[in-house]
Design a protein around this motif. Sequence first.
Motif, PDB file in Angstrom:
ATOM      1  N   SER A  46       0.744  -1.199  -0.047  1.00  0.00           N
ATOM      2  CA  SER A  46       0.085  -0.026   0.000  1.00  0.00           C
ATOM      3  C   SER A  46       0.881   1.124  -0.154  1.00  0.00           C
ATOM      4  CB  SER A  46      -0.821  -0.036   1.269  1.00  0.00           C
ATOM      5  OG  SER A  46      -1.734  -0.946   1.354  1.00  0.00           O
ATOM      6  N   ASN A  47       1.957   1.159   0.251  1.00  0.00           N
ATOM      7  CA  ASN A  47       2.728   2.377   0.550  1.00  0.00           C
ATOM      8  C   ASN A  47       3.765   2.543  -0.567  1.00  0.00           C
ATOM      9  OD1 ASN A  47       4.610   4.206   1.330  1.00  0.00           O
ATOM     10  ND2 ASN A  47       4.968   3.665   3.588  1.00  0.00           N
ATOM     11  N   SER A  48       3.562   3.582  -1.157  1.00  0.00           N
ATOM     12  CA  SER A  48       4.348   4.101  -2.578  1.00  0.00           C
ATOM     13  C   SER A  48       5.826   4.188  -2.215  1.00  0.00           C
ATOM     14  CB  SER A  48       3.614   5.047  -3.423  1.00  0.00           C
ATOM     15  OG  SER A  48       3.711   6.458  -2.482  1.00  0.00           O
ATOM     16  N   ASP A  49       6.239   4.672  -1.144  1.00  0.00           N
ATOM     17  CA  ASP A  49       7.416   4.719  -0.572  1.00  0.00           C
ATOM     18  C   ASP A  49       8.340   3.474  -0.532  1.00  0.00           C
ATOM     19  OD1 ASP A  49       7.142   7.298  -0.292  1.00  0.00           O
ATOM     20  OD2 ASP A  49       6.698   7.391   1.899  1.00  0.00           O
ATOM     21  N   VAL A  50       7.666   2.323  -0.600  1.00  0.00           N
ATOM     22  CA  VAL A  50       8.512   1.002  -0.333  1.00  0.00           C
ATOM     23  C   VAL A  50       8.746   0.807  -1.877  1.00  0.00           C
ATOM     24  CG1 VAL A  50       8.093  -1.496  -0.243  1.00  0.00           C
ATOM     25  CG2 VAL A  50       7.144   0.381   1.486  1.00  0.00           C
ATOM     26  N   ARG A  51       9.922   0.592  -2.200  1.00  0.00           N
ATOM     27  CA  ARG A  51      10.714   0.424  -3.585  1.00  0.00           C
ATOM     28  C   ARG A  51      11.156  -1.106  -3.548  1.00  0.00           C
ATOM     29  NH1 ARG A  51      13.100   5.751  -6.035  1.00  0.00           N
ATOM     30  NH2 ARG A  51      13.261   4.206  -7.910  1.00  0.00           N
ATOM     31  N   ALA A  52      11.597  -1.650  -2.344  1.00  0.00           N
ATOM     32  CA  ALA A  52      12.221  -3.073  -2.451  1.00  0.00           C
ATOM     33  C   ALA A  52      11.853  -3.650  -0.997  1.00  0.00           C
ATOM     34  CB  ALA A  52      13.672  -2.948  -2.528  1.00  0.00           C
ATOM     35  N   VAL A  53      11.630  -4.631  -0.815  1.00  0.00           N
ATOM     36  CA  VAL A  53      11.291  -5.423   0.306  1.00  0.00           C
ATOM     37  C   VAL A  53      12.199  -6.566   0.630  1.00  0.00           C
ATOM     38  CG1 VAL A  53       9.488  -6.851   1.531  1.00  0.00           C
ATOM     39  CG2 VAL A  53       8.842  -4.925   0.061  1.00  0.00           C
ATOM     40  N   VAL A  54      12.802  -6.740   1.875  1.00  0.00           N
ATOM     41  CA  VAL A  54      13.487  -7.649   2.185  1.00  0.00           C
ATOM     42  C   VAL A  54      12.912  -8.643   3.397  1.00  0.00           C
ATOM     43  CG1 VAL A  54      15.766  -8.217   3.469  1.00  0.00           C
ATOM     44  CG2 VAL A  54      15.682  -6.415   1.889  1.00  0.00           C
ATOM     45  N   LEU A  55      12.685  -9.823   3.178  1.00  0.00           N
ATOM     46  CA  LEU A  55      12.407 -10.803   4.377  1.00  0.00           C
ATOM     47  C   LEU A  55      13.436 -11.585   4.846  1.00  0.00           C
ATOM     48  CD1 LEU A  55       9.882 -12.161   5.664  1.00  0.00           C
ATOM     49  CD2 LEU A  55       9.671 -13.549   3.564  1.00  0.00           C
ATOM     50  N   THR A  56      13.822 -11.410   5.861  1.00  0.00           N
ATOM     51  CA  THR A  56      14.680 -12.311   6.636  1.00  0.00           C
ATOM     52  C   THR A  56      14.215 -12.719   8.035  1.00  0.00           C
ATOM     53  OG1 THR A  56      17.164 -12.634   7.083  1.00  0.00           O
ATOM     54  CG2 THR A  56      15.951 -10.626   7.509  1.00  0.00           C
ATOM     55  N   GLU A 189      28.745 -14.404   6.997  1.00  0.00           N
ATOM     56  CA  GLU A 189      29.034 -13.197   7.552  1.00  0.00           C
ATOM     57  C   GLU A 189      28.981 -12.229   6.457  1.00  0.00           C
ATOM     58  OE1 GLU A 189      33.198 -14.909   6.181  1.00  0.00           O
ATOM     59  OE2 GLU A 189      31.252 -15.575   7.307  1.00  0.00           O
ATOM     60  N   ASP A 190      28.622 -12.535   5.247  1.00  0.00           N
ATOM     61  CA  ASP A 190      28.492 -11.619   4.042  1.00  0.00           C
ATOM     62  C   ASP A 190      27.006 -11.477   3.730  1.00  0.00           C
ATOM     63  OD1 ASP A 190      31.198 -10.991   3.809  1.00  0.00           O
ATOM     64  OD2 ASP A 190      31.444 -12.763   2.396  1.00  0.00           O
ATOM     65  N   LEU A 191      25.973 -12.264   4.199  1.00  0.00           N
ATOM     66  CA  LEU A 191      24.728 -12.194   3.978  1.00  0.00           C
ATOM     67  C   LEU A 191      23.878 -10.912   4.009  1.00  0.00           C
ATOM     68  CD1 LEU A 191      22.196 -13.858   2.810  1.00  0.00           C
ATOM     69  CD2 LEU A 191      21.699 -14.587   5.129  1.00  0.00           C
ATOM     70  N   ALA A 192      24.162 -10.090   5.210  1.00  0.00           N
ATOM     71  CA  ALA A 192      23.544  -8.956   5.471  1.00  0.00           C
ATOM     72  C   ALA A 192      24.005  -7.888   4.618  1.00  0.00           C
ATOM     73  CB  ALA A 192      23.562  -8.508   7.047  1.00  0.00           C
ATOM     74  N   THR A 193      25.362  -7.897   4.154  1.00  0.00           N
ATOM     75  CA  THR A 193      25.881  -6.909   3.305  1.00  0.00           C
ATOM     76  C   THR A 193      25.513  -7.071   2.029  1.00  0.00           C
ATOM     77  OG1 THR A 193      27.897  -6.773   4.631  1.00  0.00           O
ATOM     78  CG2 THR A 193      28.113  -5.956   2.521  1.00  0.00           C
ATOM     79  N   GLU A 194      25.281  -8.333   1.491  1.00  0.00           N
ATOM     80  CA  GLU A 194      25.010  -8.822   0.076  1.00  0.00           C
ATOM     81  C   GLU A 194      23.438  -8.264   0.039  1.00  0.00           C
ATOM     82  OE1 GLU A 194      25.453  -9.710  -3.969  1.00  0.00           O
ATOM     83  OE2 GLU A 194      27.075  -9.111  -2.306  1.00  0.00           O
ATOM     84  N   THR A 195      22.739  -8.480   1.114  1.00  0.00           N
ATOM     85  CA  THR A 195      21.434  -8.296   0.945  1.00  0.00           C
ATOM     86  C   THR A 195      21.415  -6.835   0.895  1.00  0.00           C
ATOM     87  OG1 THR A 195      20.573 -10.419   2.060  1.00  0.00           O
ATOM     88  CG2 THR A 195      19.122  -8.621   2.321  1.00  0.00           C
ATOM     89  N   ASP A 196      21.805  -6.149   1.625  1.00  0.00           N
ATOM     90  CA  ASP A 196      21.724  -4.723   1.590  1.00  0.00           C
ATOM     91  C   ASP A 196      22.038  -3.943   0.275  1.00  0.00           C
ATOM     92  OD1 ASP A 196      20.775  -4.730   4.344  1.00  0.00           O
ATOM     93  OD2 ASP A 196      22.964  -3.933   5.282  1.00  0.00           O
TER      94      ASP A 196
END
Length: 263
Positions: A46-56, A189-196
Amino acid sequence: MSQFDTLRFELENGIARISLNRPDAAHSLNLQMAQELAQAAILCDSNSDVRAVVLTANGKMFCAGGDVQSFHQAGDEAPQLIKEITANLHAANSRFARMRAPLIVAVNGTAAGAGFSLAMSGDIVLASEKAKFTMAYTGIAVSPDGGSTTWLPRLVGLRRAQELIYTNRVLSAAEALDWGLLTKVVADEDLATETDKIAAQLAAGPTEAYARARALLLSSYENGLECQLEQESRGISHCVGSADGQEGLAAFVERRKPSFKGE
């Protein structure tokens, strides 16, 4: 800005981050988490400000699947409870699949049952080297949910889907990548960085073009050729007329990097 108990939800720089947060229950899905996932998906949709979503998920586990303990405790009411849980989980699945923003799933540990189903739903799926994947459903004498019987055959083919569902074979991250279930495997150890990194790239991209592409891919297995061609024609025409489409054309002609606003 999290307003949930079983999830953490944050929105910053166009990126909505949803983290499963029931660490004492291996992030297993109970009714409250299903309801909150549905609410989080609606916020993203619903929020047009959302341009990518991360699920973890927080910690070293992604999701153990359904909260079997609560199913057992429900006794004769278990069928009703499961219907309530799946109604909310499937509402979340549907919103995630049809929202404008692309979905990135970062699998930080074991994904079983509904956790496996959630992992498969991403547009981009990253996993740590230690992640493991198993359907697990038939191990407790239940059938799959969470859209897994749609995504799994598409991703790995019918024979492999049957094997995973009937035998509950456990796949390593490397095997899941080889089978086509993942986009990339990275060091823990790289998962968060690569996701970001990927989330930032997508959040700066042409959101409306992503939305049209997502819709086309979702309909590609049910539409005939001519229907799909017409939808492609309408989609690209719409995108060219959008603000980002005009910016993309101008940037190409002017040989500069485009600046997309998600419009």
